[in-house]
Motif scaffolding. Structure first.
Motif, mmCIF file in Angstrom:
data_model
loop_
_atom_site.group_PDB
_atom_site.id
_atom_site.type_symbol
_atom_site.label_atom_id
_atom_site.label_comp_id
_atom_site.label_asym_id
_atom_site.label_seq_id
_atom_site.Cartn_x
_atom_site.Cartn_y
_atom_site.Cartn_z
ATOM 1 N N GLY A 1 0.671 -1.429 0.063
ATOM 2 C CA GLY A 1 0.036 -0.222 -0.068
ATOM 3 C C GLY A 1 0.899 1.207 0.116
ATOM 4 O O GLY A 1 0.321 2.416 0.151
ATOM 5 N N ALA B 1 -0.016 3.640 -4.366
ATOM 6 C CA ALA B 1 -1.465 3.482 -4.718
ATOM 7 C C ALA B 1 -1.762 2.576 -6.219
ATOM 8 O O ALA B 1 -0.995 3.028 -7.048
ATOM 9 C CB ALA B 1 -2.240 4.769 -4.891
ATOM 10 N N THR C 1 -5.746 -7.363 -6.001
ATOM 11 C CA THR C 1 -5.930 -7.610 -4.520
ATOM 12 C C THR C 1 -5.216 -8.105 -3.843
ATOM 13 O O THR C 1 -4.148 -9.000 -4.685
ATOM 14 C CB THR C 1 -7.239 -8.709 -4.475
ATOM 15 O OG1 THR C 1 -6.754 -9.885 -5.207
ATOM 16 C CG2 THR C 1 -8.485 -8.042 -5.305
ATOM 17 N N LEU D 1 -6.689 -7.611 2.195
ATOM 18 C CA LEU D 1 -6.539 -6.355 2.816
ATOM 19 C C LEU D 1 -7.309 -5.272 1.859
ATOM 20 O O LEU D 1 -7.002 -4.884 0.630
ATOM 21 C CB LEU D 1 -5.110 -5.943 2.534
ATOM 22 C CG LEU D 1 -3.950 -6.753 3.437
ATOM 23 C CD1 LEU D 1 -2.520 -6.464 3.059
ATOM 24 C CD2 LEU D 1 -4.111 -6.354 4.890
ATOM 25 N N ALA D 2 -8.625 -5.061 2.431
ATOM 26 C CA ALA D 2 -9.489 -4.152 1.576
ATOM 27 C C ALA D 2 -9.030 -2.771 1.434
ATOM 28 O O ALA D 2 -9.120 -2.175 0.267
ATOM 29 C CB ALA D 2 -10.842 -4.156 2.346
ATOM 30 N N ARG D 3 -8.306 -2.057 2.445
ATOM 31 C CA ARG D 3 -7.877 -0.728 2.335
ATOM 32 C C ARG D 3 -6.414 -0.824 2.644
ATOM 33 O O ARG D 3 -5.805 -0.603 3.670
ATOM 34 C CB ARG D 3 -8.768 0.113 3.163
ATOM 35 C CG ARG D 3 -8.452 1.472 2.954
ATOM 36 C CD ARG D 3 -9.377 2.545 4.193
ATOM 37 N NE ARG D 3 -8.708 3.883 3.916
ATOM 38 C CZ ARG D 3 -9.360 4.849 4.591
ATOM 39 N NH1 ARG D 3 -10.347 4.595 5.532
ATOM 40 N NH2 ARG D 3 -9.158 6.068 4.533
ATOM 41 N N ARG D 4 -5.739 -0.724 1.464
ATOM 42 C CA ARG D 4 -4.350 -1.165 1.695
ATOM 43 C C ARG D 4 -3.563 0.166 1.866
ATOM 44 O O ARG D 4 -3.789 1.414 1.467
ATOM 45 C CB ARG D 4 -3.644 -1.719 0.308
ATOM 46 C CG ARG D 4 -4.110 -3.254 0.148
ATOM 47 C CD ARG D 4 -3.126 -3.785 -0.563
ATOM 48 N NE ARG D 4 -3.049 -3.420 -2.034
ATOM 49 C CZ ARG D 4 -3.919 -3.595 -2.845
ATOM 50 N NH1 ARG D 4 -4.667 -4.186 -2.944
ATOM 51 N NH2 ARG D 4 -3.513 -3.040 -4.123
ATOM 52 N N SER D 5 -2.893 0.315 3.110
ATOM 53 C CA SER D 5 -1.895 1.221 3.363
ATOM 54 C C SER D 5 -0.512 0.463 4.219
ATOM 55 O O SER D 5 -0.682 -0.696 4.718
ATOM 56 C CB SER D 5 -2.642 2.242 4.397
ATOM 57 O OG SER D 5 -2.430 1.709 5.768
ATOM 58 N N ALA E 1 -1.771 -0.627 7.387
ATOM 59 C CA ALA E 1 -2.697 -1.792 7.434
ATOM 60 C C ALA E 1 -2.057 -3.346 7.176
ATOM 61 O O ALA E 1 -2.190 -4.257 7.708
ATOM 62 C CB ALA E 1 -3.681 -1.470 6.445
ATOM 63 N N HIS F 1 3.397 7.768 -0.906
ATOM 64 C CA HIS F 1 2.046 7.429 -0.553
ATOM 65 C C HIS F 1 1.671 8.323 0.750
ATOM 66 O O HIS F 1 2.451 8.294 1.439
ATOM 67 C CB HIS F 1 1.844 5.977 -0.203
ATOM 68 C CG HIS F 1 0.528 5.462 -0.138
ATOM 69 N ND1 HIS F 1 -0.380 5.817 1.168
ATOM 70 C CD2 HIS F 1 -0.386 5.172 -1.000
ATOM 71 C CE1 HIS F 1 -1.693 5.200 0.963
ATOM 72 N NE2 HIS F 1 -1.829 4.996 -0.542
ATOM 73 N N ASP G 1 -0.047 7.641 3.176
ATOM 74 C CA ASP G 1 0.173 7.076 4.513
ATOM 75 C C ASP G 1 1.666 6.450 4.908
ATOM 76 O O ASP G 1 1.849 5.761 5.618
ATOM 77 C CB ASP G 1 -0.508 5.660 4.479
ATOM 78 C CG ASP G 1 -2.072 6.022 4.493
ATOM 79 O OD1 ASP G 1 -2.356 7.076 5.301
ATOM 80 O OD2 ASP G 1 -2.892 5.265 3.883
#
Length: 564
Positions: A324, A327, A332, A340-344, A347, A541, A543
């Motif tokens: 993550g 971006a 997936t 990992l639905a919302r990658r950063s 996370a 990124h 994050d």
């Protein structure tokens, strides 16, 4: 110490005589003598921690020696800072580019020597000089762009061009090829030969023996802060050179080979690819515009998966897309079957996926903090109770990893920037291993470290895999990938063009795979790894965090957060 070919005193352009330097009571240099002739390319080598960086910093005014002297062209000099050394004629190109990333390429090239008009910097002249200068080095970039937007290879060439422009009598090159691709290395060697013909001396620091024998005239070997050999490169057997560096007998080196000190054979932790269990990490269809297209890979517990390809193939971008840190436009990532639905990066760390980034200076270490603080940085939230960190617990974990990874330092309170490159790399590994991760992504883990430290890191990777950790290994060293990988994913132009395993992983097979793969129409000419001279480095990124760019021997237990 073996001393050969001593020239008359007047022949030396640079002399370091009987120099001592200590930090916190630990000797970094002990009575070091180093002499350099005009027009000579002189290799300075040794294991990480041998004293090479300290000696360079004494030569260039970063450090004042505790004893001994530095002479330039027969005159005693006591440089108070690097600017004084540069003004006197000693220029330095550091392994980690030491320029101003937010300033333009042109301003960096001319920094401190800008042409002026009516008392102001003549921007047009600066840009013209930069374009003309860089053209001679094969660098074709917009010189008005920020330096930090270029890849590491291009930045290194800018640093080289700047150093040569300063009317130097001595140029010190610290691992100058660590970020360069083969054609850039040839350009660098052409520049060095030109310097030699002009009578400019070069101090060349590298761990790549092929380079030393190709470009260097003489060599000085440091071990434990002392000179153990000085002599001509010609006629010096490679195994003899390695034995001098490592302090081992020739018979031991000959029996084990140059890179086999303590390393195990690869493929003993599930390398046949016949895994029935679900992978610990599965990435599918990863796509980043102009960088990565539809890349997928699996990593199982106890497996080392190599990620290979030429510079610009999208290797680093693939790893950053998994965590993550970059971006994605599609794809997936699952860890133990959980998406990992919302990658950063945060996370990914919570899910047990950590990454050791290639550029340890800008994406890894915090140079002004101590070894203790650098190791425990990512662990602090887990050590805190009601906002208060347990110092005793922190010290216990730091001590464990310093001993386990054999980190050479005066103590946990020593600044990490004072350590050698190999020991800095071990500090970063310790930072992530203390989180007890499931998957470790390693981007060029042995870049810029010596043969002994490289063997230690390779042995550690094998050991981690045997303990069940999943490892993704990215390396420009094809031999390292072949020796260290159970399976190998080959990238070209941002696409996966080959999946090799077991006995298929050979140098010829990898080269054949790359040669057979057609160029990608939508990615051709793009800079994927941030290394091509014409391309851009990937944007950070939102994050991203300095500590989240890069984790496993079992340390004293720390409660882990559940993945969210």
């Amino acid at each position: 110490m073996v001393q050969q070919g001593r020239a008359p005193r007047s022949d030396w352009i640079l002399e370091v005589a009987e120099v001592d330097k200590s930090f916190a009571g630990v000797h970094a240099l002990r009575g070091v003598d180093f002499r350099l002739r005009p027009g000579e390319v002189h290799a300075l080598i040794g294991e990480n921690g041998a004293g090479k960086s300290t000696l360079i910093k004494v030569m260039t005014g970063v450090y004042r020696p505790d004893a001994g002297r530095v002479r330039l062209a027969g005159e005693d000099r006591a440089f108070r800072n690097p600017l004084e050394a540069q003004t006197a004629g000693i220029s330095t190109i550091y392994q980690e580019v030491n320029l101003v990333p937010l300033m333009s390429v042109a301003r960096n090239l001319c920094l401190g020597r800008e042409p002026r008009r009516f008392g102001l910097v003549d921007v047009r002249a600066v840009n013209r000089i930069a374009r003309e200068t860089l053209k001679r080095y094969g660098v074709d970039v917009d010189v008005t762009r920020p330096l930090g937007s270029l890849g590491l290879g291009a930045q290194q060439m800018v640093a080289l061009a700047r150093a040569v422009r300063t009317d130097a009598r001595v140029v010190v090159m610290d691992e100058p090829t660590s970020s360069l691709e083969p054609r850039e290395v040839e350009t660098l060697f052409s520049v060095i030969r030109g310097l030699r013909s002009q009578g400019i001396a070069v101090v060349y620091v590298s761990h790549r023996l092929d380079e030393l024998y190709e470009i260097c005239d003489r060599v000085t070997v440091l071990r434990d802060g002392a000179v153990v050999h000085t002599g001509d490169m010609a006629g010096l057997e490679r195994l003899k050179l390695i034995s001098l560096m490592l302090g081992r007998e020739m018979s031991t080196v000959r029996a084990k080979g140059a890179t086999a000190f303590g390393t195990g054979q690869h493929g003993e932790h599930g390398g046949d690819g016949g895994h029935e269990a679900a992978p610990v990490l599965r990435a599918t269809g990863l796509t980043v515009r102009h960088k990565v297209h539809d890349v997928g890979l699996d990593i199982h517990h106890g497996e080392v998966v190599g990620l290979g390809g030429l510079l610009g193939a999208g290797r680093s971008e693939t790893a950053k897309a998994i965590t993550g840190a970059l971006a994605t436009d599609g794809g997936t990532v699952e860890v133990d079957g959980v998406p990992l639905a919302r990658r950063s990066p945060a996370a990914a760390i919570r899910a047990g996926v950590v990454m050791l980034a290639e550029d340890r200076k800008t994406e890894g270490i915090l140079p002004n903090l101590s070894v203790r603080e650098n190791i425990s940085l990512a662990l602090l939230p887990r050590l805190a109770r009601a906002g208060v960190v347990s110092g005793a617990r922190q010290d216990e974990i730091v001590r464990f990893f310093m001993e386990r990874l054999r980190i050479k330092a005066a103590g946990p309170d020593q600044k990490v920037s004072d350590l050698s490159g190999g020991n800095q790399q071990k500090v970063l590994l310790a930072r992530w291993l203390c989180l007890d991760p499931k998957v470790l992504l390693l981007d060029e883990p042995t870049r810029g470290i010596d043969v002994g430290a490289k063997a230690e890191v390779q042995a550690l990777i094998d050991e981690l895999a045997e303990q069940g950790l999943g490892v993704l290994l990215i390396s420009s060293d094809l031999e390292e990938l072949i020796e260290g990988s159970d399976r190998l994913v080959v990238l070209k132009d941002g696409r996966a063009v080959g999946h090799l395993r077991g006995e298929e992983i050979t140098e010829q097979t990898v080269l054949d795979t790359l040669a057979a793969a057609p160029p990608s129409e939508d990615l051709r000419g793009e800079d994927l790894d941030g290394e091509d001279l014409r391309g851009e480095a990937p944007a950070p990124h939102p994050d991203d965090h300095p500590a989240q760019a890069q984790g496993r021997p079992t340390a004293p237990a720390v409660t882990k957060e559940e993945p969210r």
